[in-house]
Design a protein around this motif. Structure first.
Motif, PDB file in Angstrom:
ATOM      1  N   GLY A 182     -19.741  14.643   7.225  1.00  0.00           N
ATOM      2  CA  GLY A 182     -20.191  14.470   5.855  1.00  0.00           C
ATOM      3  C   GLY A 182     -19.252  15.010   4.793  1.00  0.00           C
ATOM      4  O   GLY A 182     -19.618  15.046   3.612  1.00  0.00           O
ATOM      5  N   LYS A 183     -18.042  15.401   5.191  1.00  0.00           N
ATOM      6  CA  LYS A 183     -17.101  15.923   4.209  1.00  0.00           C
ATOM      7  C   LYS A 183     -16.351  14.778   3.534  1.00  0.00           C
ATOM      8  O   LYS A 183     -16.227  13.684   4.084  1.00  0.00           O
ATOM      9  CB  LYS A 183     -16.101  16.869   4.884  1.00  0.00           C
ATOM     10  N   LYS A 184     -15.830  15.038   2.356  1.00  0.00           N
ATOM     11  CA  LYS A 184     -15.061  14.027   1.634  1.00  0.00           C
ATOM     12  C   LYS A 184     -13.619  13.982   2.141  1.00  0.00           C
ATOM     13  O   LYS A 184     -13.088  14.966   2.654  1.00  0.00           O
ATOM     14  CB  LYS A 184     -15.078  14.317   0.133  1.00  0.00           C
ATOM     15  N   ILE A 185     -12.997  12.808   1.984  1.00  0.00           N
ATOM     16  CA  ILE A 185     -11.600  12.646   2.372  1.00  0.00           C
ATOM     17  C   ILE A 185     -10.705  13.350   1.356  1.00  0.00           C
ATOM     18  O   ILE A 185     -10.862  13.167   0.146  1.00  0.00           O
ATOM     19  CB  ILE A 185     -11.215  11.153   2.426  1.00  0.00           C
ATOM     20  N   ILE A 186      -9.781  14.152   1.849  1.00  0.00           N
ATOM     21  CA  ILE A 186      -8.752  14.753   0.986  1.00  0.00           C
ATOM     22  C   ILE A 186      -7.476  13.954   1.221  1.00  0.00           C
ATOM     23  O   ILE A 186      -6.748  14.175   2.192  1.00  0.00           O
ATOM     24  CB  ILE A 186      -8.531  16.245   1.317  1.00  0.00           C
ATOM     25  N   LEU A 187      -7.226  12.995   0.344  1.00  0.00           N
ATOM     26  CA  LEU A 187      -6.141  12.038   0.561  1.00  0.00           C
ATOM     27  C   LEU A 187      -4.780  12.709   0.659  1.00  0.00           C
ATOM     28  O   LEU A 187      -3.907  12.252   1.405  1.00  0.00           O
ATOM     29  CB  LEU A 187      -6.140  11.006  -0.573  1.00  0.00           C
ATOM     30  N   THR A 188      -4.586  13.795  -0.073  1.00  0.00           N
ATOM     31  CA  THR A 188      -3.283  14.466  -0.065  1.00  0.00           C
ATOM     32  C   THR A 188      -2.927  15.015   1.312  1.00  0.00           C
ATOM     33  O   THR A 188      -1.759  15.270   1.587  1.00  0.00           O
ATOM     34  CB  THR A 188      -3.263  15.620  -1.084  1.00  0.00           C
ATOM     35  N   GLU A 189      -3.917  15.180   2.174  1.00  0.00           N
ATOM     36  CA  GLU A 189      -3.661  15.750   3.497  1.00  0.00           C
ATOM     37  C   GLU A 189      -2.968  14.763   4.436  1.00  0.00           C
ATOM     38  O   GLU A 189      -2.409  15.165   5.454  1.00  0.00           O
ATOM     39  CB  GLU A 189      -4.971  16.251   4.124  1.00  0.00           C
ATOM     40  N   GLN A 236       2.484  -1.109  -2.971  1.00  0.00           N
ATOM     41  CA  GLN A 236       1.530  -1.997  -2.309  1.00  0.00           C
ATOM     42  C   GLN A 236       1.419  -1.684  -0.815  1.00  0.00           C
ATOM     43  O   GLN A 236       0.323  -1.714  -0.243  1.00  0.00           O
ATOM     44  CB  GLN A 236       1.947  -3.458  -2.503  1.00  0.00           C
ATOM     45  N   LEU A 237       2.561  -1.391  -0.179  1.00  0.00           N
ATOM     46  CA  LEU A 237       2.549  -1.054   1.243  1.00  0.00           C
ATOM     47  C   LEU A 237       1.750   0.214   1.509  1.00  0.00           C
ATOM     48  O   LEU A 237       1.027   0.311   2.505  1.00  0.00           O
ATOM     49  CB  LEU A 237       3.980  -0.900   1.781  1.00  0.00           C
ATOM     50  N   LYS A 238       1.872   1.190   0.608  1.00  0.00           N
ATOM     51  CA  LYS A 238       1.124   2.439   0.769  1.00  0.00           C
ATOM     52  C   LYS A 238      -0.381   2.151   0.691  1.00  0.00           C
ATOM     53  O   LYS A 238      -1.165   2.632   1.527  1.00  0.00           O
ATOM     54  CB  LYS A 238       1.541   3.419  -0.329  1.00  0.00           C
ATOM     55  N   GLN A 239      -0.791   1.369  -0.285  1.00  0.00           N
ATOM     56  CA  GLN A 239      -2.201   1.045  -0.425  1.00  0.00           C
ATOM     57  C   GLN A 239      -2.709   0.246   0.773  1.00  0.00           C
ATOM     58  O   GLN A 239      -3.810   0.501   1.289  1.00  0.00           O
ATOM     59  CB  GLN A 239      -2.432   0.253  -1.718  1.00  0.00           C
ATOM     60  N   LEU A 240      -1.906  -0.703   1.223  1.00  0.00           N
ATOM     61  CA  LEU A 240      -2.302  -1.526   2.372  1.00  0.00           C
ATOM     62  C   LEU A 240      -2.399  -0.682   3.642  1.00  0.00           C
ATOM     63  O   LEU A 240      -3.317  -0.874   4.460  1.00  0.00           O
ATOM     64  CB  LEU A 240      -1.286  -2.661   2.560  1.00  0.00           C
ATOM     65  N   GLY A 287      -8.095   9.449  -5.633  1.00  0.00           N
ATOM     66  CA  GLY A 287      -6.782   8.887  -5.343  1.00  0.00           C
ATOM     67  C   GLY A 287      -6.795   7.548  -4.649  1.00  0.00           C
ATOM     68  O   GLY A 287      -5.749   6.928  -4.459  1.00  0.00           O
ATOM     69  N   ILE A 288      -7.978   7.064  -4.249  1.00  0.00           N
ATOM     70  CA  ILE A 288      -8.081   5.756  -3.594  1.00  0.00           C
ATOM     71  C   ILE A 288      -8.204   4.661  -4.650  1.00  0.00           C
ATOM     72  O   ILE A 288      -9.084   4.716  -5.522  1.00  0.00           O
ATOM     73  CB  ILE A 288      -9.298   5.703  -2.644  1.00  0.00           C
ATOM     74  N   ASN A 343      -7.995  -1.517  -4.842  1.00  0.00           N
ATOM     75  CA  ASN A 343      -7.433  -2.437  -3.848  1.00  0.00           C
ATOM     76  C   ASN A 343      -7.759  -1.984  -2.433  1.00  0.00           C
ATOM     77  O   ASN A 343      -8.127  -2.790  -1.574  1.00  0.00           O
ATOM     78  CB  ASN A 343      -5.910  -2.525  -4.004  1.00  0.00           C
ATOM     79  N   VAL A 344      -7.600  -0.694  -2.175  1.00  0.00           N
ATOM     80  CA  VAL A 344      -7.884  -0.141  -0.844  1.00  0.00           C
ATOM     81  C   VAL A 344      -9.372  -0.289  -0.531  1.00  0.00           C
ATOM     82  O   VAL A 344      -9.750  -0.741   0.556  1.00  0.00           O
ATOM     83  CB  VAL A 344      -7.463   1.344  -0.766  1.00  0.00           C
ATOM     84  N   ALA A 345     -10.215   0.084  -1.477  1.00  0.00           N
ATOM     85  CA  ALA A 345     -11.661   0.028  -1.264  1.00  0.00           C
ATOM     86  C   ALA A 345     -12.133  -1.405  -0.994  1.00  0.00           C
ATOM     87  O   ALA A 345     -12.956  -1.641  -0.102  1.00  0.00           O
ATOM     88  CB  ALA A 345     -12.387   0.610  -2.472  1.00  0.00           C
ATOM     89  N   LEU A 346     -11.592  -2.374  -1.731  1.00  0.00           N
ATOM     90  CA  LEU A 346     -11.983  -3.770  -1.527  1.00  0.00           C
ATOM     91  C   LEU A 346     -11.443  -4.308  -0.203  1.00  0.00           C
ATOM     92  O   LEU A 346     -12.097  -5.117   0.462  1.00  0.00           O
ATOM     93  CB  LEU A 346     -11.490  -4.636  -2.683  1.00  0.00           C
ATOM     94  N   GLY A 347     -10.254  -3.857   0.186  1.00  0.00           N
ATOM     95  CA  GLY A 347      -9.713  -4.258   1.480  1.00  0.00           C
ATOM     96  C   GLY A 347     -10.624  -3.837   2.618  1.00  0.00           C
ATOM     97  O   GLY A 347     -10.823  -4.577   3.595  1.00  0.00           O
TER      98      GLY A 347
END
Length: 344
Positions: A89-96, A152-156, A205-206, A209-213
């Protein structure tokens, strides 16, 4: 090689030498092991003060082909921790995981033979975890072939990693069920894109585009997909890319309820689906580029023989010519035999 104090060990470091018992000489941790949090904790519990860690920078100068493996292992450890956090149930820490994703993208861009590289990577026991990283790598390569920018590659890549995280909110009894799902169980599975979308919407940080993918990767061109039955132009391009990579990796991997299928049969399936369910342009670019890696590969044929692919017809990449001993098999003409697996 470098001597590193155990308190300074970090995930992703690689042991240069075995850790042996001072009393018996037994190997406690083997050299070459890629450290993660569990292994570091185990080493600390052994009472070891220092270990030998190989010098990655000097090693990679001599063995550049292993660079992708190391970067993959580093990302694997970080993603494994992230998936564990999500389950609790923890949130994603994208920087990690951000830096590790960037490093893997660089390696993928310079390593074209994605099929061979995927076979060389060490897999974990968790199918969803392995599948997520495989789809990340395949989608990143497909993005490269589509001419995507670095951003774009990073998001994909992130969409590939997270495309199935919604399944972490579903019971393991359903996810890992060895038999056929009931109608009600499948309805539960069909909600995982929504669960994943909700998780990512709460992640700093998301991008959209990522969420819709993630939300739309099971939607299909003809409207037969889920969760919303979207059609063609309504489906985000990231989702259309992930759909192709998701199907390819799932069908060519062993799962609890089904064995893997031949990459050539899967390619034929994707080709057929591109006329109905999948984006035809994206599917064709994927198949055309994947087929370039077949030449020189050793393959097993349905009659038990092993041969080498010597030619792939650009117009029909799923029907190559294979040399077996002194004979040649043209699968464009041979109807009784099939290529059942790529060996290397």
């Amino acid at each position: 090689m470098a001597i590193v104090k155990v308190r300074d060990l970090k995930p992703g470091m690689v042991l240069d030498k075995d850790i042996e018992s001072l009393k018996t000489g037994a190997v406690l941790v083997g050299g070459g092991a890629v450290l993660n949090r569990k292994l570091i904790s185990h080493i600390k519990n052994l009472g070891v003060r220092e270990v030998n860690i190989f010098d990655e920078s000097s090693f990679l100068k001599e063995h550049p082909e292993d660079s992708l493996v190391i970067k993959y292992e580093k990302l694997s450890d970080k993603v494994e921790n992230t998936f564990s956090d999500i389950k609790f149930g923890k949130k994603i820490i994208l920087t990690e995981i951000s830096d590790e994703v960037d490093e893997l993208i660089v390696e993928l861009i310079s390593n074209n033979n994605i099929l061979r590289r995927l076979k060389q990577l060490e897999k974990r026991d968790d199918y969803t975890f392995n599948h997520s990283l495989d789809v990340c790598m395949l989608a990143t390569m497909l993005g490269k072939w589509l001419g995507y920018s670095q951003i774009q590659l990073k998001q994909l890549s992130l969409a590939g990693i997270f495309h199935d995280i919604g399944k972490l909110k579903i019971s393991d009894d359903v996810i890992n069920k060895p038999g056929k799902l009931t109608k009600s169980e499948f309805e539960i599975i069909k909600k995982h894109p929504i669960y994943g979308y909700d998780i990512l919407n709460e992640t700093v940080g998301i991008s959209k585009n990522v969420a819709l993918g993630v939300l739309q990767h099971h939607e299909r061109q003809d409207g037969s997909g889920y969760p919303y039955g979207l059609k063609e132009g309504e489906i985000h391009e990231f989702a259309r890319i992930i759909a192709v990579c998701d199907i390819y990796d799932a069908m060519t991997s062993n799962r609890v309820y089904k064995g893997k299928e031949s990459p050539f049969l899967v390619a034929e399936h994707l080709d057929d689906e591109s006329f109905r369910n999948l984006d035809p342009r994206i599917t064709r670019i994927f198949l055309d580029n994947i087929s370039k890696f077949y030449v020189g590969s050793r393959v097993r044929i349905s009659n038990g023989e092993v041969g080498e692919i010597i030619f792939v017809n650009p117009q029909m990449p799923t029907k190559p010519i294979v040399k077996v001993g002194d004979k040649y098999i043209n699968f464009l003409e041979e109807k009784k035999l099939q290529i059942v697996d790529i060996l290397k």
